[in-house]
Design an enzyme around this catalytic site. Structure first.
Site, short mmCIF file in Angstrom:
data_model
loop_
_atom_site.label_atom_id
_atom_site.label_comp_id
_atom_site.label_asym_id
_atom_site.label_seq_id
_atom_site.Cartn_x
_atom_site.Cartn_y
_atom_site.Cartn_z
N ARG A 19 5.09 -0.86 -4.75
CA ARG A 19 4.48 -1.49 -3.57
C ARG A 19 4.17 -2.97 -3.80
O ARG A 19 4.45 -3.79 -2.93
CB ARG A 19 3.24 -0.69 -3.13
CG ARG A 19 3.63 0.62 -2.42
CD ARG A 19 2.44 1.48 -2.10
NE ARG A 19 1.67 1.73 -3.33
CZ ARG A 19 0.44 2.22 -3.33
NH1 ARG A 19 -0.18 2.48 -2.19
NH2 ARG A 19 -0.17 2.44 -4.47
N ASN A 37 2.52 4.54 0.57
CA ASN A 37 3.08 5.76 0.00
C ASN A 37 2.99 6.89 1.01
O ASN A 37 2.05 6.95 1.80
CB ASN A 37 2.29 6.18 -1.24
CG ASN A 37 2.64 5.35 -2.45
OD1 ASN A 37 3.63 4.62 -2.46
ND2 ASN A 37 1.83 5.45 -3.49
#
Ligand code: ZN
Ligand code: ZN
Ligand code: ZN
Length: 755
Positions: A19, A37
């Protein structure tokens, strides 16, 4: 023109700096949106100018962080939302905290460039790292993974490091072990008494000089101490063998780079990729015939365990010497490796001449992983650094299960949410130090993963230390205990790895494993799912004198099989295993078999390998586990492709199919008499086993065949099976070892289905 994309990615994308990576490339390209996520992977929404979006997509595919693997990449255009920021959104997913505990990752190219760049502030700095590389599992003390929860908390970041750490577009954004020569850990060299000789750069320089002089160095690496010495010198290697009390078991060898390694071994494309991968394991590669390596590195072994530098410290040290070095774990044979400075000075004082230590504490020891290539695919045979504790993601959430693994090559495993985490390789639970390490790993996992076992799973063998530990824990803490049969666990581990849920034909071939009848199983064909198994076929039984002792003495297996075929008259004949006995031993064996005393019945294919090896007089006593079987495989390779007909065998129908090895051995013995080459016999034996798998697989309508158990570390056999069986789908291991290192994960699913 502006557009907005919804991107769905599945695969290994969580907890590997993915990320922050997406954030960084979105920012670089002036895009807005978010990344978060989800249970299967990651969702990204991005919007901005089309040309910037294209650049973003290119980077997303090309520059992804190490360890990342996409199994699905979906993209579609959606309406603009006109956000003004790009954000990393928190997900509600419970497993997320677990996913953030990552393996240690080998030094990335950028960090490597920095340490060799005179103008860089990290020039020559051995603890350089970034979000894409460096220690993780070896330094984390608690979740969440944050500087203050690692062993790096004792080093306060200098302003420059702090700035990198806080800057979202920097490569070191939230790199928890971030450090530099100003503020980070330091190396130092000591003698055996712990007196400091040199520090910093000079310590590395001096270590290189000492290696050139033929000394043995204990180096504190990422997950523990390693022992180093010149791999070209017979004298050095023999001295290390003597001090470490390790006879013939191969040593891993570190080469300064791939080009250097290529002078000593053949490297395929797959092997090259693996050697340079973020996992950077010890890889078993075929050595070149005229190699200058000391023959004592891996006696009589056509393979070498090669490894490339994977930390800045290794890179810096190897850049100063021009010969390969032995790089083996810092322990006395079979004990866990030392990982603390003080401890190493005590435990390794009779092995190492000097100690290259450092001030970065290691939270838990972790060995180098060992991998080989079978069927052009990596097969992990010791799963540790670089691999552990990456979780296996399963479809459904599980209760918290603690699986205690087997006796040899122990690992433990736990389940939480939809993840199973297998510990690093612990080792054989046959000495106090290993058993303590086993208990410590369990405590460690409880703390680290905030794990509280609701179910315990262990092997069905009543005498295993891990079984006894499970029984006690179950009684003391009132947690249900499920005992799992060894070979069922092997096949279950292979099912988990290949994400198979339905009933399969599992081929579990191994050296040992407690069976339903209390005998030593190891040549099993099981029809099974996670709930139960049926013995579909197995080998004819034979008797071993002294059970486990036979692991160390292949001749015991040969004698067992010969006795099964010819009875007691074998003790008067000139078979190689009989000739290797002293007069005294011969009497003991004879009387034990006559009276049927201390004779243990087995169906183990591992032992059948030993028997053939012993009959060919390749090895009567092993100096390390599996040696005789390995030698048999190596000499068989010389005959590869030159022969098509296997030995004769019979399959009889009883309660299950019984494979009778008598004709096989009669023919082998006749071939020995006719002075057929050992390679011919060894290859024909491999061919026969592959034929057996084929024949048995034709007796069932199951179309998925799973291969597990230590025997399937055998490359030749596995590849022959793939060649022979074309009408069914064969599954093998890759990330979970086929040997007993995979038992713990197999136990998890079976125990769950047997609650
Ligand atoms: Zn890096
Ligand atoms: Zn700094
Ligand atoms: Zn096993």
């Amino acid at each position: 023109m502006k557009k907005r994309f919804l991107i769905k990615i599945e695969g290994t994308v969580q907890g590997i700096g993915f990320r922050p990576f997406v954030y960084r490339i979105a920012k670089e390209n002036k895009l807005n949106g978010f990344v978060k996520n989800n249970p299967e992977g990651v969702t990204i929404e991005v919007e901005g100018e089309v040309k910037n979006l294209n650049k973003f997509l290119l980077k997303l595919k090309r520059d992804k962080p190490p360890l990342t693997k996409y199994t699905l990449f979906e993209i579609k255009e959606i309406p603009l939302k006109n956000e003004i920021e790009f954000e990393i959104l928190k997900s509600e997913e419970k497993g997320e905290k677990i996913a953030l505990i990552l393996p240690d990752i080998a030094t990335c190219e950028e960090c490597k460039r920095e340490i060799f760049d005179k103008d860089n502030r990290r020039y020559n700095y051995p603890f350089t790292n970034c979000t894409n590389c460096g220690p993780r599992f070896s330094i984390i003390q608690n979740i969440p993974y944050d500087r203050k929860n690692t062993t790096m908390k004792i080093f306060e970041m200098c302003p420059e490091c702090r700035e990198e750490y806080e800057n979202p577009i920097n490569r070191r954004f939230h790199a928890q072990p971030n450090a530099c020569p100003e503020c980070g850990p330091e190396v130092f060299l000591t003698d055996r008494e712990g007196n400091i000789i040199e520090k910093g750069e000079k310590a590395i320089e001096k270590t290189a000089q000492l290696l050139k002089k033929g000394k043995i160095i204990a180096l504190k690496g990422i997950g523990g101490f390693q022992l180093l010495t010149n791999a070209l010198s017979d004298e050095c290697v023999l001295e290390l063998r003597k001090r470490k009390k390790r006879d013939e078991k191969p040593f891993a060898i570190m080469f300064k780079n791939l080009e250097h390694l290529k002078e000593y071994a053949y490297i395929s494309k797959t092997e090259k990729e693996l050697l340079l991968s973020p996992q950077s394991p010890i890889l078993l590669v075929k050595s070149k015939k005229k190699s200058k390596l000391s023959k004592y590195c891996a006696p009589d072994n056509p393979y070498i365990g090669a490894i490339l530098p994977y930390t800045p410290l290794h890179h810096l040290l190897m850049s100063k010497i021009d010969f390969p070095i032995i790089c083996t774990s810092g322990n006395l044979s079979e004990e866990p490796i030392a990982y603390e400075n003080e401890e190493a000075l005590i435990r390794l004082k009779d092995i190492a001449d000097y100690f290259l230590m450092n001030t970065r504490p290691i939270e838990r020891y972790i060995d180098d992983s060992v991998v080989k290539i079978i069927n052009n695919k990596p097969l992990v045979i010791r799963r540790a650094r670089g691999y552990a504790p990456l979780p296996f993601i399963i479809k459904k959430n599980l209760p918290q299960i603690l699986a205690l693994g087997p006796y040899l090559k122990n690992t433990i495993a736990i389940s939480k949410f939809n993840r199973i985490i297998v510990s690093q390789h612990i080792g054989d639970l046959d000495n106090e130090k290993s058993f303590n390490a086993f208990k410590k790993v369990i405590e460690d996992f409880k703390k680290l993963y905030e794990f509280k076992p609701e179910i315990i799973a262990c092997d069905a063998h009543p005498e295993y230390l891990s079984t006894k530990y499970g029984e006690e824990l179950s009684k003391n803490e009132n947690i249900p205990l499920i005992k799992v049969f060894h070979h069922h666990a092997h096949i279950s581990s292979c099912m988990i790895e290949n994400r198979i849920e339905e009933e399969v034909l599992g081929v579990s071939w191994d050296g040992t494993g407690y069976g339903k009848d209390g005998k030593i199983w190891g040549g099993e064909f099981l029809i099974c799912d996670f709930k139960d198994f049926k013995r579909f076929a197995s080998f004819r039984e034979f008797g071993l004198l002294g059970g486990d002792k036979a692991i160390k003495e292949p001749r015991r297996s040969a004698i067992g099989i010969l006795y099964e075929i010819y009875g007691e008259k074998i003790f008067e004949r000139d078979f190689e295993p009989i000739k290797s006995l002293t007069e005294e031993e011969r009497k003991i064996f004879k009387s034990a078999y006559e009276k049927n005393l201390s004779i243990f019945k087995t169906t183990s294919v591992g032992r059948i390998f030993d028997a053939v090896s012993s009959l060919l007089n390749l090895k009567q006593k092993n100096t390390f586990e599996g040696q005789a079987a390995m030698i048999l495989e190596w000499i068989a390779e010389n005959y590869k492709g030159k022969l098509k007909t296997p030995y004769t065998f019979e399959i009889k129908k009883e309660n299950y199919y019984v494979i009778d090895f008598v004709p096989i051995f009669e023919e082998i013995i006749s071939d020995i008499k006719r002075k057929r080459s050992k390679s011919y016999i060894a290859y024909k034996f491999h061919l026969t086993l592959a034929e057996i798998v084929k024949k048995i697989s034709q007796l069932t309508d199951k179309d998925k065949i799973l291969l597990s158990g230590g025997v399937f570390q055998n490359k030749l056999l596995t590849e022959l099976i793939f060649k022979k069986i074309k009408n069914k789908k064969i599954f093998t291991h890759s990330q979970i070892p086929p040997n007993d290192g995979g038992i713990s994960i197999g136990q998890i699913k079976i125990s769950y289905h047997n609650l």
